[in-house]
Each structure stands twice: as structure tokens, then as C-alpha cells.
Design a protein around this motif. Structure first.
Motif, PDB file in Angstrom:
ATOM      1  N   MET A 174      49.156  29.011   9.936  1.00  0.00           N
ATOM      2  CA  MET A 174      48.306  29.395  11.249  1.00  0.00           C
ATOM      3  C   MET A 174      48.628  27.416  11.176  1.00  0.00           C
ATOM      4  O   MET A 174      48.649  26.924  12.311  1.00  0.00           O
ATOM      5  CB  MET A 174      47.230  29.225  10.563  1.00  0.00           C
ATOM      6  CG  MET A 174      46.772  31.163   9.983  1.00  0.00           C
ATOM      7  SD  MET A 174      45.382  31.331   9.685  1.00  0.00           S
ATOM      8  CE  MET A 174      44.191  31.875  10.610  1.00  0.00           C
ATOM      9  N   LEU A 175      48.027  26.718   9.892  1.00  0.00           N
ATOM     10  CA  LEU A 175      48.328  25.004  10.794  1.00  0.00           C
ATOM     11  C   LEU A 175      49.442  24.726  11.270  1.00  0.00           C
ATOM     12  O   LEU A 175      49.377  24.008  12.090  1.00  0.00           O
ATOM     13  CB  LEU A 175      48.054  24.233   9.566  1.00  0.00           C
ATOM     14  CG  LEU A 175      46.179  24.552   8.737  1.00  0.00           C
ATOM     15  CD1 LEU A 175      46.339  23.156   7.654  1.00  0.00           C
ATOM     16  CD2 LEU A 175      45.723  23.993   9.908  1.00  0.00           C
ATOM     17  N   CYS A 176      50.927  25.531  10.875  1.00  0.00           N
ATOM     18  CA  CYS A 176      51.878  24.719  11.046  1.00  0.00           C
ATOM     19  C   CYS A 176      52.740  25.006  12.207  1.00  0.00           C
ATOM     20  O   CYS A 176      52.787  24.292  13.437  1.00  0.00           O
ATOM     21  CB  CYS A 176      52.909  25.535  10.247  1.00  0.00           C
ATOM     22  SG  CYS A 176      53.069  24.442   8.277  1.00  0.00           S
ATOM     23  N   GLY A 177      51.661  26.353  13.352  1.00  0.00           N
ATOM     24  CA  GLY A 177      51.672  26.622  14.631  1.00  0.00           C
ATOM     25  C   GLY A 177      53.629  26.727  14.841  1.00  0.00           C
ATOM     26  O   GLY A 177      54.789  27.188  14.345  1.00  0.00           O
ATOM     27  N   GLU A 178      54.078  26.186  15.701  1.00  0.00           N
ATOM     28  CA  GLU A 178      55.055  26.214  16.637  1.00  0.00           C
ATOM     29  C   GLU A 178      56.039  24.493  15.410  1.00  0.00           C
ATOM     30  O   GLU A 178      57.293  24.323  16.533  1.00  0.00           O
ATOM     31  CB  GLU A 178      56.002  25.739  17.365  1.00  0.00           C
ATOM     32  CG  GLU A 178      55.534  27.062  18.787  1.00  0.00           C
ATOM     33  CD  GLU A 178      55.670  28.811  18.371  1.00  0.00           C
ATOM     34  OE1 GLU A 178      57.013  28.533  17.595  1.00  0.00           O
ATOM     35  OE2 GLU A 178      54.571  29.594  17.744  1.00  0.00           O
ATOM     36  N   GLU A 179      55.450  23.587  14.861  1.00  0.00           N
ATOM     37  CA  GLU A 179      56.589  22.946  14.670  1.00  0.00           C
ATOM     38  C   GLU A 179      57.575  23.280  13.357  1.00  0.00           C
ATOM     39  O   GLU A 179      58.004  24.427  12.818  1.00  0.00           O
ATOM     40  CB  GLU A 179      55.851  21.579  13.336  1.00  0.00           C
ATOM     41  CG  GLU A 179      54.223  21.649  13.990  1.00  0.00           C
ATOM     42  CD  GLU A 179      53.380  20.402  12.998  1.00  0.00           C
ATOM     43  OE1 GLU A 179      53.769  20.285  11.522  1.00  0.00           O
ATOM     44  OE2 GLU A 179      52.268  19.847  13.537  1.00  0.00           O
ATOM     45  N   ASN A 180      58.955  22.160  13.480  1.00  0.00           N
ATOM     46  CA  ASN A 180      60.103  22.703  12.936  1.00  0.00           C
ATOM     47  C   ASN A 180      60.900  24.266  13.230  1.00  0.00           C
ATOM     48  O   ASN A 180      61.424  24.655  12.747  1.00  0.00           O
ATOM     49  CB  ASN A 180      60.384  22.054  12.228  1.00  0.00           C
ATOM     50  CG  ASN A 180      61.053  22.053  10.691  1.00  0.00           C
ATOM     51  OD1 ASN A 180      62.086  21.755  11.292  1.00  0.00           O
ATOM     52  ND2 ASN A 180      61.165  22.649   9.677  1.00  0.00           N
ATOM     53  N   TYR A 181      60.828  24.259  15.074  1.00  0.00           N
ATOM     54  CA  TYR A 181      60.992  25.461  15.291  1.00  0.00           C
ATOM     55  C   TYR A 181      60.357  27.159  14.657  1.00  0.00           C
ATOM     56  O   TYR A 181      60.607  27.975  14.841  1.00  0.00           O
ATOM     57  CB  TYR A 181      61.997  25.567  15.492  1.00  0.00           C
ATOM     58  CG  TYR A 181      63.194  24.245  15.748  1.00  0.00           C
ATOM     59  CD1 TYR A 181      63.209  24.509  17.488  1.00  0.00           C
ATOM     60  CD2 TYR A 181      63.444  23.126  15.421  1.00  0.00           C
ATOM     61  CE1 TYR A 181      64.661  22.990  17.796  1.00  0.00           C
ATOM     62  CE2 TYR A 181      64.215  22.279  16.114  1.00  0.00           C
ATOM     63  CZ  TYR A 181      64.291  22.074  17.127  1.00  0.00           C
ATOM     64  OH  TYR A 181      64.959  21.659  18.325  1.00  0.00           O
TER      65      TYR A 181
END
Length: 230
Positions: A174-181
């Protein structure tokens, strides 16, 4: 003031249940306390006020969350001291001083004497406390409160303590979101659903992520085909 009094009483009842019979009542008591004392109040406050917080309201919510940090920090140390839990896993904020609901050397129990089930329960309780601390920090970040803690730090500590637990992986996703595609999010959801402990909402979250990725890919492909036709 009445709500504060009720939460204090709930905390006292939780303490008694955990200390009297941790194997039978401890986990359920801790779950109820987390839900009633922190999760539901924050969720209700967000539903009622959204993101339009006055300085006074923001201060009250921040104070409540900080109280949660103190509670779970002290609870972990108290459980380890009270039950004599020994583990190579070291909390980076631990202290040799007595903390928590009160500490009495003559009442200290040895987890080894109580059996492997109690040792496992204490480890699980510390793991749950780390997840709760991560959630409290995540609330701080989502509400844009000053001096917010780093939620990933607590979730990663929970993973280090119990790699087979599924909940911290779900929260990290949930924290990562859209990071690193979105690949980091995909990785953590995969770890969540394949972990031995699992998480009941993990598969649904993974499915939503995959459906969103497929929809994004098809939309981009249709746009590319339209430009080629022109």
C-alpha cells in the motif's frame, strides 16, 4: 472527556486479560483494543472531516496517534520483560529500563517455563504491535501531520521478526503506490498472498492491481493504434 475515560477503562481491561491468560484471551483483547481505541476513531474522523482539518482538530488527532505510539512501544517492552522473552531479534528503539503497564521483578514470568506456546504468543504479540505502529505512522502520513514517523520502518521490522506473516507485506504494498511502475507493489502483494501467515484481503488487493495494470496497458495500446491509423 467521556471517550478518554472509556478508552482508559478499555486499556485497563485489556491489560488484565493479557496478563491473566495471554494464550486464551490476549490476542482477541489486543485486537479489540486496537480497533476501538485507534482504528475506528481515526476512520470516523476522516469520514466526518475529510482533509479539511482545523489546527485544533489536527492537533487532537496528532496527539491521539502519538499516544498510540507510546502505548505500543511500551507494550512490546513490557511483554518481553514480563514473560522473559529472549530473542536474537533486537528492536532499534528498545531500552533496558522498565516500561509499559508497570513492572515488578517478583512477578516476572519466564516464557521458557510456561512452554513453547507462550514463547510463540509473545513473539506474535510483538509482531502485531509493530504492525500497529506502522499503521499509526501511515495515518500520520496520509493526514499530512507534522513530524510523521516512517511507516515502512515498522512494517520492515515486523517482516524481520516473522517473515511468514502476510500483513506487513500487504501494508508495504500500500505504501509503494505507483513507484517503479507498480512493480514494488506487485512484489509485496505476491509476498503477502504466498506467505504462510497470509492476509484475507491480500488476494483481492493483488487482483485489483492486476486488473488496473491490464486496463492501463489496453488503454495505452488503443491510443497507440489510433495514432498509427492517423
Amino acid at each position: 472527556m467521556e471517550l478518554v475515560t472509556l478508552r482508559t477503562r478499555l486499556k485497563e481491561f485489556t491489560q488484565k486479560l493479557v496478563m491473566m491468560d495471554p494464550l486464551k484471551s490476549g490476542t482477541k483483547a489486543m485486537e479489540v483494543y486496537w480497533r476501538k481505541a485507534f482504528h475506528e476513531p481515526v476512520s470516523l474522523a476522516r469520514q466526518l472531516r475529510g482533509t479539511s482539518w482545523s489546527r485544533a482538530e489536527s492537533g487532537l488527532v496528532e496527539s491521539h496517534l502519538m499516544a498510540g505510539f507510546g502505548h505500543y512501544h511500551h507494550l512490546m517492552l513490557h511483554l518481553a520483560e514480563q514473560f522473559g522473552w529472549e530473542n536474537k531479534f533486537v528492536l532499534d528503539f528498545s531500552s533496558c529500563s522498565p516500561y509499559g503497564w508497570g513492572y515488578s521483578q517478583d512477578k516476572k514470568k519466564n516464557a521458557d517455563e510456561e512452554g513453547p506456546e507462550l514463547v510463540k504468543w509473545v513473539e506474535g504479540a510483538v509482531h502485531r504491535c509493530l504492525v500497529c505502529l506502522g499503521d499509526l505512522a501511515r495515518y500520520q502520513v496520509e493526514l499530512c501531520l507534522p513530524l510523521a514517523a516512517q511507516p515502512a520502518r515498522y512494517y520492515q521490522l515486523a517482516v524481520r521478526l516473522r517473515p511468514e506473516g502476510g500483513v506487513p507485506y500487504n501494508q508495504l504494498a500500500m505504501l509503494c503506490g505507483e513507484e517503479n511502475y507498480g512493480l514494488d507493489q506487485l512484489y509485496y502483494y505476491m509476498r503477502c498472498v504466498t506467505s504462510r501467515g497470509g492476509f484475507e484481503g491480500g488476494e483481492a488487493n493483488l487482483q485489483r492491481l492486476l486488473e488496473k495494470s491490464v486496463a492501463g496497458y489496453e488503454e495505452a495500446r488503443e491510443g497507440e493504434e489510433g495514432r498509427n491509423m492517423v
